[in-house]
Design an enzyme around this catalytic site. Structure first.
Site, PDB file in Angstrom:
ATOM      1  N   SER A 159       0.855  -1.184   0.000  1.00 46.67           N
ATOM      2  CA  SER A 159       0.000   0.000   0.000  1.00 46.67           C
ATOM      3  C   SER A 159       0.891   1.235   0.000  1.00 46.67           C
ATOM      4  O   SER A 159       1.697   1.401  -0.902  1.00 46.67           O
ATOM      5  CB  SER A 159      -0.953  -0.024   1.196  1.00 46.67           C
ATOM      6  OG  SER A 159      -1.850   1.060   1.152  1.00 46.67           O
ATOM      7  N   HIS A 186      -2.705  -1.156  -3.284  1.00 49.65           N
ATOM      8  CA  HIS A 186      -3.834  -0.250  -3.112  1.00 49.65           C
ATOM      9  C   HIS A 186      -3.672   0.922  -4.071  1.00 49.65           C
ATOM     10  O   HIS A 186      -2.963   1.882  -3.791  1.00 49.65           O
ATOM     11  CB  HIS A 186      -3.894   0.270  -1.670  1.00 49.65           C
ATOM     12  CG  HIS A 186      -4.267  -0.773  -0.677  1.00 49.65           C
ATOM     13  ND1 HIS A 186      -4.043  -0.627   0.675  1.00 49.65           N
ATOM     14  CD2 HIS A 186      -4.852  -1.986  -0.826  1.00 49.65           C
ATOM     15  CE1 HIS A 186      -4.483  -1.706   1.314  1.00 49.65           C
ATOM     16  NE2 HIS A 186      -4.969  -2.538   0.421  1.00 49.65           N
ATOM     17  N   ASP A 279      -4.599  -4.314   6.292  1.00 46.61           N
ATOM     18  CA  ASP A 279      -4.908  -5.194   5.168  1.00 46.61           C
ATOM     19  C   ASP A 279      -3.725  -6.104   4.866  1.00 46.61           C
ATOM     20  O   ASP A 279      -2.582  -5.660   4.790  1.00 46.61           O
ATOM     21  CB  ASP A 279      -5.257  -4.357   3.929  1.00 46.61           C
ATOM     22  CG  ASP A 279      -5.835  -5.208   2.807  1.00 46.61           C
ATOM     23  OD1 ASP A 279      -6.376  -6.294   3.093  1.00 46.61           O
ATOM     24  OD2 ASP A 279      -5.742  -4.776   1.642  1.00 46.61           O
TER      25      ASP A 279
END
Length: 336
Positions: A159, A186, A279
């Protein structure tokens, strides 16, 4: 949420003000006209979130992001009027820790609230990440068949800070690397194709968007390329899916890692890189519990030590390694 705007264009600043006004909980605490001013303002009053332009006088958004993340870290979203012309700068900023990218809202049209919606959705997602309220409903794993040396997979999640980390990792792998590689970063689908092209050019490995129904194969790196989750199916092919709908970030790293746990019949390694939030942590743990090697990036080499930290906290990683040591470990495991 306390928000700062860094932009030298009065029209863009006004557009952002109007967009944010649709959500009363958002408070603009200051506006800076260049990156250098923003760096200083962050020292004086660090916001929850910065909406950062890329092209500005004195100091651009890339350098400002680097300085802020090093000195007074906070969530940063790049807001740009022309992402296609600035694609390289976008991913440089994300490499320094910017969380996401969004086009400047065009609020002069007939439906300004609709124009503001993409920005407001990203801010809502980041608010969840800051609060670390991201969770995953665990699913039962399907017992996997005995590993086949012909079926090898590296599943990588990243991310904030991910683009630069992925460049370093992929650049250290040989073109002849004998495992399939699937990346879940992401990034909004608007920017996904540009990221694949940028990674391909920067790393020297062929990188492209994953296609519905294809099977991961050695020789090409696949990047999740839509705002839906990507999953591995029982037949070994990839599919995009809107479910589960409650996942804050799309594509979700957890969703992909869980699908690898359930359906990959060969050898696999899970790698969780830099990023904010949680995540990937539960998915990495699921991979470890199924006997796969799992690796998390260490704190010192992470632009944002959130996701790897969450993985370490629940003992999801078999190994915790600095970024430069991850590719050599992958080579060691899959070239024995």
């Amino acid at each position: 949420m306390k928000i700062a705007i860094v932009n030298d264009m009065p029209m863009a600043i006004e557009a952002l003000r109007r967009a944010l006004a649709f959500e009363p909980a958002h408070q603009i605490i200051w506006v800076a006209s260049n990156g250098a001013d923003a760096v200083q303002r962050c020292v004086e009053q660090t916001p929850d979130l910065i909406l950062m332009d890329l092209i500005m006088p004195v100091m651009d958004g890339v350098e400002a992001t680097r300085r802020i993340m090093a000195e007074t870290p906070c969530a940063i979203v790049i807001v740009t009027v022309d992402h296609e012309q600035n694609m390289r700068r976008v991913f440089e900023a994300m490499g320094h820790g910017a969380l996401d990218v969004v086009d400047t809202p065009a609020i002069g049209g007939p439906n300004p609230k609709e124009a503001a919606a993409p920005l407001l959705r990203k801010i809502l997602n980041i608010d969840w990440l800051i609060g670390q309220r991201v969770g995953l409903e665990r699913v039962a794993a399907t017992p996997r068949a005995a590993p086949s040396r012909r079926d090898r997979l590296v599943a990588i999640g990243s991310s904030a800070g991910g683009p630069a980390a992925l460049e370093i990792l992929l650049k250290a792998l040989p073109v002849s690397f004998p495992a399939a590689i699937v990346l879940v970063q992401h990034v909004d689908q608007v920017f996904a194709a540009g990221m694949a092209d940028w990674l391909s050019s920067a790393s020297g490995l062929p990188v492209r968007l994953a296609r519905e129904g294809e099977t991961p194969q050695p020789g090409v790196v696949l990047l999740a390329g839509t705002n839906h989750h990507i999953r591995l199916l029982k037949d070994g092919t990839l599919a995009y899916t809107a479910e589960p709908v409650n996942e804050v970030y799309r594509p979700s790293i957890d969703v992909f890692f869980e699908s690898v746990t359930r359906y990959w019949s060969g050898e696999a390694i899970g790698v969780l890189l830099t990023g904010m939030g949680r995540d990937g942590a539960q998915g990495l743990k699921a991979m470890r519990e199924r006997g796969f090697l799992t690796i998390a990036q260490d704190q010192a080499s992470s632009a944002v030590y959130g996701m790897p930290k969450a993985a370490a906290a629940i003992d999801a990683a078999v190994e915790i390694r600095p970024l430069p040591a991850i590719a050599p470990r992958l080579i060691e495991v899959f070239t024995q």
